[in-house]
Design a protein around this motif. Sequence first.
Motif, short mmCIF file in Angstrom:
data_model
loop_
_atom_site.label_atom_id
_atom_site.label_comp_id
_atom_site.label_asym_id
_atom_site.label_seq_id
_atom_site.Cartn_x
_atom_site.Cartn_y
_atom_site.Cartn_z
N GLY A 57 -21.02 -0.80 -48.26
CA GLY A 57 -21.26 0.58 -47.88
C GLY A 57 -21.64 0.78 -46.43
N ILE A 58 -22.65 1.61 -46.20
CA ILE A 58 -23.06 1.98 -44.85
C ILE A 58 -23.54 0.77 -44.07
CG2 ILE A 58 -25.45 2.50 -45.48
CD1 ILE A 58 -23.25 4.42 -42.93
N ASN A 59 -24.03 -0.27 -44.76
CA ASN A 59 -24.51 -1.48 -44.08
C ASN A 59 -23.39 -2.20 -43.34
OD1 ASN A 59 -27.13 -1.02 -44.95
ND2 ASN A 59 -26.88 -2.27 -46.79
N ILE A 60 -22.17 -2.08 -43.83
CA ILE A 60 -21.03 -2.68 -43.13
C ILE A 60 -20.87 -2.03 -41.76
CG2 ILE A 60 -18.52 -2.97 -43.13
CD1 ILE A 60 -18.61 -3.17 -46.15
N LEU A 95 -12.37 8.59 -60.33
CA LEU A 95 -13.78 8.77 -59.98
C LEU A 95 -14.22 10.23 -59.96
CD1 LEU A 95 -14.11 6.09 -57.14
CD2 LEU A 95 -14.63 5.87 -59.58
N ASN A 96 -13.26 11.15 -60.14
CA ASN A 96 -13.59 12.57 -60.25
C ASN A 96 -14.43 13.06 -59.06
OD1 ASN A 96 -13.35 15.01 -61.71
ND2 ASN A 96 -15.40 14.77 -62.57
N ARG A 97 -13.95 12.75 -57.83
CA ARG A 97 -14.71 13.06 -56.62
C ARG A 97 -14.50 14.52 -56.21
NH1 ARG A 97 -13.19 8.76 -54.19
NH2 ARG A 97 -11.55 9.70 -52.91
N GLN A 98 -15.59 15.16 -55.81
CA GLN A 98 -15.56 16.59 -55.50
C GLN A 98 -14.53 16.95 -54.44
OE1 GLN A 98 -17.34 18.58 -57.30
NE2 GLN A 98 -16.86 20.51 -56.30
N GLY A 99 -14.38 16.12 -53.44
CA GLY A 99 -13.45 16.43 -52.35
C GLY A 99 -12.00 16.45 -52.77
N ILE A 100 -11.71 15.92 -53.97
CA ILE A 100 -10.35 15.91 -54.50
C ILE A 100 -10.17 16.92 -55.63
CG2 ILE A 100 -8.63 14.54 -55.74
CD1 ILE A 100 -8.79 13.86 -52.80
N VAL A 101 -11.09 16.91 -56.59
CA VAL A 101 -10.91 17.76 -57.77
C VAL A 101 -11.06 19.24 -57.45
CG1 VAL A 101 -11.59 15.96 -59.39
CG2 VAL A 101 -13.34 17.49 -58.45
N SER A 102 -11.76 19.57 -56.36
CA SER A 102 -11.94 20.98 -56.01
C SER A 102 -10.98 21.40 -54.91
CB SER A 102 -13.39 21.23 -55.56
OG SER A 102 -13.71 20.45 -54.42
N VAL A 103 -9.88 20.66 -54.74
CA VAL A 103 -8.92 20.96 -53.70
C VAL A 103 -8.34 22.37 -53.89
CG1 VAL A 103 -6.93 20.01 -54.93
CG2 VAL A 103 -6.94 20.03 -52.45
N LYS A 104 -8.08 23.06 -52.80
CA LYS A 104 -7.59 24.43 -52.87
C LYS A 104 -6.14 24.50 -53.30
CE LYS A 104 -11.59 25.84 -51.45
NZ LYS A 104 -12.52 26.48 -52.39
N GLU A 138 -12.17 13.10 -46.01
CA GLU A 138 -11.38 12.37 -45.01
C GLU A 138 -12.13 11.15 -44.51
OE1 GLU A 138 -8.25 12.52 -43.79
OE2 GLU A 138 -7.95 13.91 -45.44
N LEU A 139 -13.45 11.29 -44.37
CA LEU A 139 -14.26 10.16 -43.91
C LEU A 139 -14.32 9.08 -44.99
CD1 LEU A 139 -15.87 9.11 -41.55
CD2 LEU A 139 -17.89 10.26 -42.45
N VAL A 140 -14.38 9.49 -46.25
CA VAL A 140 -14.33 8.53 -47.36
C VAL A 140 -13.06 7.70 -47.27
CG1 VAL A 140 -14.09 8.27 -49.86
CG2 VAL A 140 -15.76 9.89 -48.94
N ALA A 141 -11.92 8.38 -47.05
CA ALA A 141 -10.64 7.68 -46.97
C ALA A 141 -10.55 6.79 -45.74
CB ALA A 141 -9.50 8.70 -46.98
N GLU A 142 -11.08 7.26 -44.60
CA GLU A 142 -11.07 6.46 -43.37
C GLU A 142 -11.86 5.17 -43.57
OE1 GLU A 142 -10.40 7.04 -39.59
OE2 GLU A 142 -8.66 7.58 -40.78
N ILE A 153 -23.58 8.63 -44.66
CA ILE A 153 -24.21 7.81 -45.71
C ILE A 153 -23.46 8.01 -47.03
CG2 ILE A 153 -26.34 7.23 -46.90
CD1 ILE A 153 -26.71 6.91 -43.97
N LYS A 154 -23.25 9.27 -47.38
CA LYS A 154 -22.57 9.60 -48.64
C LYS A 154 -21.13 9.10 -48.62
CE LYS A 154 -23.65 13.98 -48.27
NZ LYS A 154 -23.71 15.43 -48.56
N ALA A 155 -20.45 9.29 -47.49
CA ALA A 155 -19.05 8.90 -47.40
C ALA A 155 -18.89 7.39 -47.54
CB ALA A 155 -18.45 9.39 -46.09
N ALA A 156 -19.77 6.63 -46.90
CA ALA A 156 -19.69 5.17 -46.99
C ALA A 156 -19.92 4.69 -48.42
CB ALA A 156 -20.69 4.52 -46.04
N SER A 157 -20.85 5.34 -49.11
CA SER A 157 -21.12 5.00 -50.50
C SER A 157 -19.92 5.32 -51.38
CB SER A 157 -22.35 5.77 -50.99
OG SER A 157 -22.57 5.55 -52.38
N GLN A 158 -19.33 6.50 -51.18
CA GLN A 158 -18.16 6.88 -51.96
C GLN A 158 -16.97 5.97 -51.64
OE1 GLN A 158 -17.96 9.03 -54.38
NE2 GLN A 158 -20.02 9.88 -54.20
#
Length: 285
Positions: free
Chosen positions: A48-51, A207-216, A227-231, A271-276
Amino acid sequence: MKKKELYEGITQTILEALEKGTVPWRKPFKTDFSVLPMNFSSGKTYRGINILLLNLVGMQLAYPQNSWLTFNQAKKLGGHIRKEEQGTTILFWKPIRIKDEEANPEKEEENRQRFMARAYRVFNTDQCEGIDLEAGALIPAQPIRLADSVLDEYENAPRILSGSKAAYYPKRDVVRIPQMKDFLSPAHYYSTLFHELVHATGHQSRLNRQGIVSVKSSDRIGYAEEELVAEIGASFLSAMTGIASPELGENTAAYIRGWLKALKDDKQMVIKAASQAQKAVDHIL
């Protein structure tokens, strides 16, 4: 230290690196310095973020190896940390039991435990004396997996189809990507594909992630955190498969400005993005 202060301090470290032109989730040079930091004593890679945090310090101070240990671990190995050296703060999530009055009756898993973030310090092996470097872990075996095997291990994977651009379409659960010959190099192809595959882990069937399931309704990914999760997830997969991070190219300045703005607006995003991202990579592998 309170969690808010801890998270803001880590975000500030990332922001300062970006302001200097360093992207923590990308390795800007080709050397033997691994982008998967390891604990010298246990041989386990950090997560995660430690990397990102350990990579930043390792690259900034030009350490020859991305291998770390705690003060007590150095002592147990018969060595010590040099007096003038300072440690690097990373996070450890400690499980804690939830009181009955705090439990959510609708979520059985939540009722068992939660995780509390704790800060602690580690030191690079280059900051130590008296340690036998042959006795611990310095470099992870790379590649851990071949790039193609990542696709084979991705259970319930999205369909991967040829396309005129790279994109993930959640409603269709389809990844579109140009053919490898259309990319500057195989590294560019795989890092782009990994980016889209990490997006796909957010599908409701995974994983039912909010940034995907709530897409417009536009069927496009428009959330900075997603996007940061994917990066970050793509950078982890690239490191695990021994693929060098492709250069950012002519749009580096604009790319960095975009992340600076996003992270300044949300002090906990990285922090959240690295964890996800770590959860996404675990799911894929």
